[in-house]
Design an enzyme around this catalytic site. Structure first.
Site, PDB file in Angstrom:
ATOM      1  N   SER A  46      -4.133  -4.059   0.664  1.00  0.00           N
ATOM      2  CA  SER A  46      -4.015  -4.376  -0.764  1.00  0.00           C
ATOM      3  C   SER A  46      -4.673  -5.719  -1.093  1.00  0.00           C
ATOM      4  O   SER A  46      -5.852  -5.900  -0.829  1.00  0.00           O
ATOM      5  CB  SER A  46      -2.529  -4.336  -1.167  1.00  0.00           C
ATOM      6  OG  SER A  46      -2.376  -4.249  -2.558  1.00  0.00           O
ATOM      7  N   ASP A  61      -2.825   2.443  -2.264  1.00  0.00           N
ATOM      8  CA  ASP A  61      -2.490   1.163  -1.626  1.00  0.00           C
ATOM      9  C   ASP A  61      -2.035   1.342  -0.172  1.00  0.00           C
ATOM     10  O   ASP A  61      -1.170   2.154   0.136  1.00  0.00           O
ATOM     11  CB  ASP A  61      -1.366   0.512  -2.440  1.00  0.00           C
ATOM     12  CG  ASP A  61      -1.227  -0.975  -2.163  1.00  0.00           C
ATOM     13  OD1 ASP A  61      -1.173  -1.354  -0.982  1.00  0.00           O
ATOM     14  OD2 ASP A  61      -1.158  -1.751  -3.140  1.00  0.00           O
TER      15      ASP A  61
END
Length: 322
Positions: A49, A164
């Site tokens: 991320s 993510d």
């Protein structure tokens, strides 16, 4: 996407594993800054991320001073521009403006041509598998890894829809060692790590409710019901947490459950393949999209790295005096 069994970047230097955590992940910059100031080499970086994004800037050769300037130049209005609703599917925002920003800063670089090793962690939305992106377009890798479920739409690479990496691997120290060897220094700023470490309790930013109210008054907000509802929930949670009593709103219950899950994932991965050192910067309550608090987050990263500086040096030179 195959493992790099023989990394082309040598064995001299640290391998960084940078966690997710939204704007709190700007603390990674402070850690990188301290390493640079002390001439501590980094030969590879693996990120999840925001960690994948910061790692990409570093691996692309961006000077640390430029990286600091880039982060601290953001105010809440610039943040809003990146997350403006644009009627996508799969999230409040399509991520197009984020892609434009990344293309401006990273260009058309490919991972295999970077001057240090790099990999981004993502999650296959359909199969539930971890996908490690260590070749191909750098911008695509970052965009996939930062696709926070519910906020930023999934990103398609090939035939895979990716989200993510924090869903499966919040702090990718195991992948860092598998791909590039050691020593591995992990930096954890995801919310589960913050809850587990007993730092002094810090007040929440007073800017947050002011900014949210300003946004809710904007005329265009009526056309973005999803974003409006999300902001109203954030404001409600902020107001209730100012009371001394514990208020378990639906949103806070969900956040707590996700933190518990992430903590267990990290614990299990640690039991199999731990890092040599874990840094947990004291980023307090920096919110997911509070990128205007960059100076605060970077300072926390610096403090964490400086506190463990001798231990970091010993990883590269065991003869260093502690």
């Amino acid at each position: 996407m195959e493992p790099q069994n023989n990394p082309p970047h040598g064995n001299n230097g640290l391998v960084l594993a940078l966690s997710g955590g939204g704007a709190a992940g700007l603390a990674h910059i402070g850690v990188i800054q301290v390493l640079a100031e002390n001439d501590i080499p980094v030969r590879a970086v693996v990120g999840t991320s925001i960690g994948a994004e910061i790692g990409a800037f570093m691996a692309s050769g961006m000077p640390v001073d430029e990286l600091v300037s880039l982060a601290t130049a953001f105010d809440w209005k610039q943040t809003l521009q990146l997350f403006m609703p644009d009627l996508p599917t799969g999230g409040l925002v399509s991520g197009k403006k984020i892609m434009d920003f990344l293309n401006t800063k990273l260009g058309k670089r490919h991972i295999e041509n970077l001057h240090i090793g790099y990999a981004a962690i993502t999650t296959d939305l359909e199969t539930g598998e971890q996908v490690v992106l260590d070749c191909g377009g750098l911008v695509d890798a970052v965009r996939a890894s930062i696709s926070l479920p519910g906020l930023i739409a999934p990103h398609c690479i090939g035939s895979r829809w990716l989200v993510d990496g924090s869903v499966l691997n919040p702090v990718p120290f195991d992948v860092a060692r598998e791909r590039f060897g050691g020593p591995v220094v992990a930096v954890a700023v995801h919310s589960a790590a913050r809850r587990q470490v007993r730092h002094p309790r810090q007040p929440r930013s007073r800017q947050l409710p002011v900014r949210i109210r300003q946004l809710l008054r904007q005329p265009w907000m009526a056309r973005a019901r999803g974003l409006e509802e999300w902001l109203e929930t954030q404001l409600e949670n902020y107001q209730k947490t100012q009371d001394k009593k514990q208020w378990w709103t639906a949103r806070r219950v969900l956040d707590q459950v996700l933190d518990i899950t992430q903590a267990e994932i990290v614990r299990l991965r640690w039991s199999v393949n731990p890092p040599d050192l874990m840094l947990v910067p004291e980023v307090g309550r920096v919110g997911t999209v509070e990128f205007y608090r960059a100076k605060e987050a970077i300072a926390a990263g610096r403090a964490a790295a400086q506190e463990k500086l001798m231990q970091i040096k010993c990883l590269l030179d065991p003869g260093t005096n502690q």
